[in-house]
Scaffold this active site. Structure first.
Site, PDB file in Angstrom:
ATOM      1  N   LYS A 222      -4.306   8.692  -3.088  1.00  0.00           N
ATOM      2  CA  LYS A 222      -5.571   9.283  -3.070  1.00  0.00           C
ATOM      3  C   LYS A 222      -5.665  10.674  -2.690  1.00  0.00           C
ATOM      4  CE  LYS A 222      -7.343   6.527   0.031  1.00  0.00           C
ATOM      5  NZ  LYS A 222      -6.255   5.557   0.463  1.00  0.00           N
TER       6      LYS A 222
ATOM      7  N   ARG B  12     -14.650   2.203   3.715  1.00  0.00           N
ATOM      8  CA  ARG B  12     -13.690   1.582   3.619  1.00  0.00           C
ATOM      9  C   ARG B  12     -14.053   0.029   4.073  1.00  0.00           C
ATOM     10  NH1 ARG B  12      -9.637   5.555   4.796  1.00  0.00           N
ATOM     11  NH2 ARG B  12      -7.509   4.560   5.292  1.00  0.00           N
TER      12      ARG B  12
ATOM     13  N   ARG C 201       6.849   9.192   3.546  1.00  0.00           N
ATOM     14  CA  ARG C 201       5.759  10.378   3.372  1.00  0.00           C
ATOM     15  C   ARG C 201       5.898  11.495   4.304  1.00  0.00           C
ATOM     16  NH1 ARG C 201      -0.348   8.957   2.441  1.00  0.00           N
ATOM     17  NH2 ARG C 201      -0.190   7.986   4.657  1.00  0.00           N
TER      18      ARG C 201
ATOM     19  N   ARG D 204       3.177  11.891   9.624  1.00  0.00           N
ATOM     20  CA  ARG D 204       2.045  11.781  10.419  1.00  0.00           C
ATOM     21  C   ARG D 204       2.361  10.464  11.464  1.00  0.00           C
ATOM     22  NH1 ARG D 204      -2.484  10.188   6.018  1.00  0.00           N
ATOM     23  NH2 ARG D 204      -2.604   8.208   7.461  1.00  0.00           N
TER      24      ARG D 204
ATOM     25  N   ARG E 204      -2.434  -1.168   8.852  1.00  0.00           N
ATOM     26  CA  ARG E 204      -3.187  -0.568   7.949  1.00  0.00           C
ATOM     27  C   ARG E 204      -3.436  -1.412   6.530  1.00  0.00           C
ATOM     28  NH1 ARG E 204      -0.235   4.852   7.906  1.00  0.00           N
ATOM     29  NH2 ARG E 204      -1.507   5.618   6.230  1.00  0.00           N
TER      30      ARG E 204
END
Ligand code: ADP
Ligand code: ZN
Length: 210
Positions: free
Chosen positions: A13, A88, A122, A152, A163
């Site tokens: 996203k 969400r 990532r 992160r 998640r």
């Protein structure tokens, strides 16, 4: 044009938002980025958000909806915006419909088997750029701005599992919510590159204006 970007964690996203921002001049609003900025700044919102984010859970709706509502009352969003990471769950989607007019929901659909590796590999930059270790070739700084890349805090296997679970149970039902409103634009990513995914999104969005 006001759009919602929907997709599992790791679907891309943020990457697509960066492309869309350039091409269509839409303001990019990421609730995750807003929370991370608050955590970094040690604000009261940051203190509340941190424990939920570290656990892979949703930050409470009252906090999140208030942030988005305030953000959408600012002048710069008048020419159009995209929401990345909001709504969400169904409650947030209904709240959003009470204070905003959404034209389309772009659903970025990625094979769920790919997500864990994508997120855990990532590396991000504070400028918003995002990379995967497999294509960095050892590089530790951002191609766009030169700042150091980092991982992160919630991009670790335990939190990612939670998640993904949160996405499947609470966020995925929004696909039907926007389909029922006739606003759903789904892009099936398959093996497509970020640029190819962006092409597909553009085709869908341009189809809207016909
Ligand atoms: P990703 O899409 O990769 O999971 P985000 O940056 O969008 O990353 O979100 C990171 C975390 O911030 C989420 O796991 C959640 O804890 C919190 N968060 C972001 N947006 C929302 C939201 N709309 N409602 C509740 N919590 C949120
Ligand atoms: Zn950067």
């Amino acid at each position: 044009m006001n759009i919602v970007l929907l997709g599992a964690p790791g679907a891309g996203k943020g990457t697509q938002a960066a492309f869309l921002e350039k091409k269509f001049n839409l303001v990019h609003i990421s609730t995750g980025d807003i929370f991370r900025a608050n955590i970094k700044g040690g604000t009261p919102i940051g203190k509340v958000a941190k424990s939920y984010i570290d656990a892979g859970k949703l930050v409470p709706d009252e906090v999140t909806c208030e942030i988005v509502k305030n953000r959408l009352s600012e002048k710069d969003v008048e020419g159009g915006y995209m929401l990345d990471g909001f709504p969400r769950n169904l409650f947030q989607a209904e709240q959003l419909d009470s204070f905003a007019k959404i034209d389309a929901c772009v659903n970025i659909s990625v094979d769920s088997a790919l997500l864990m590796d994508r997120i855990c590999g990532r590396r991000v930059c504070s400028c918003g750029a995002s990379y995967h270790i497999s294509t960095l070739g050892g590089r530790t700084t951002c191609e766009r701005c030169g700042q150091p890349l980092y991982q992160r805090a919630d991009d670790n296997p335990e939190t990612v599992g939670a998640r993904l679970e949160t996405y499947n149970t609470q966020t995925a039902p929004l696909i039907d919510y926007y389909a029922a409103q006739g606003k759903l634009l789904t892009v099936e990513c398959g093996n497509a590159s970020p640029e190819e995914v962006f092409e597909m999104i553009c085709e869908k969005l341009e189809g809207l204006n016909k």
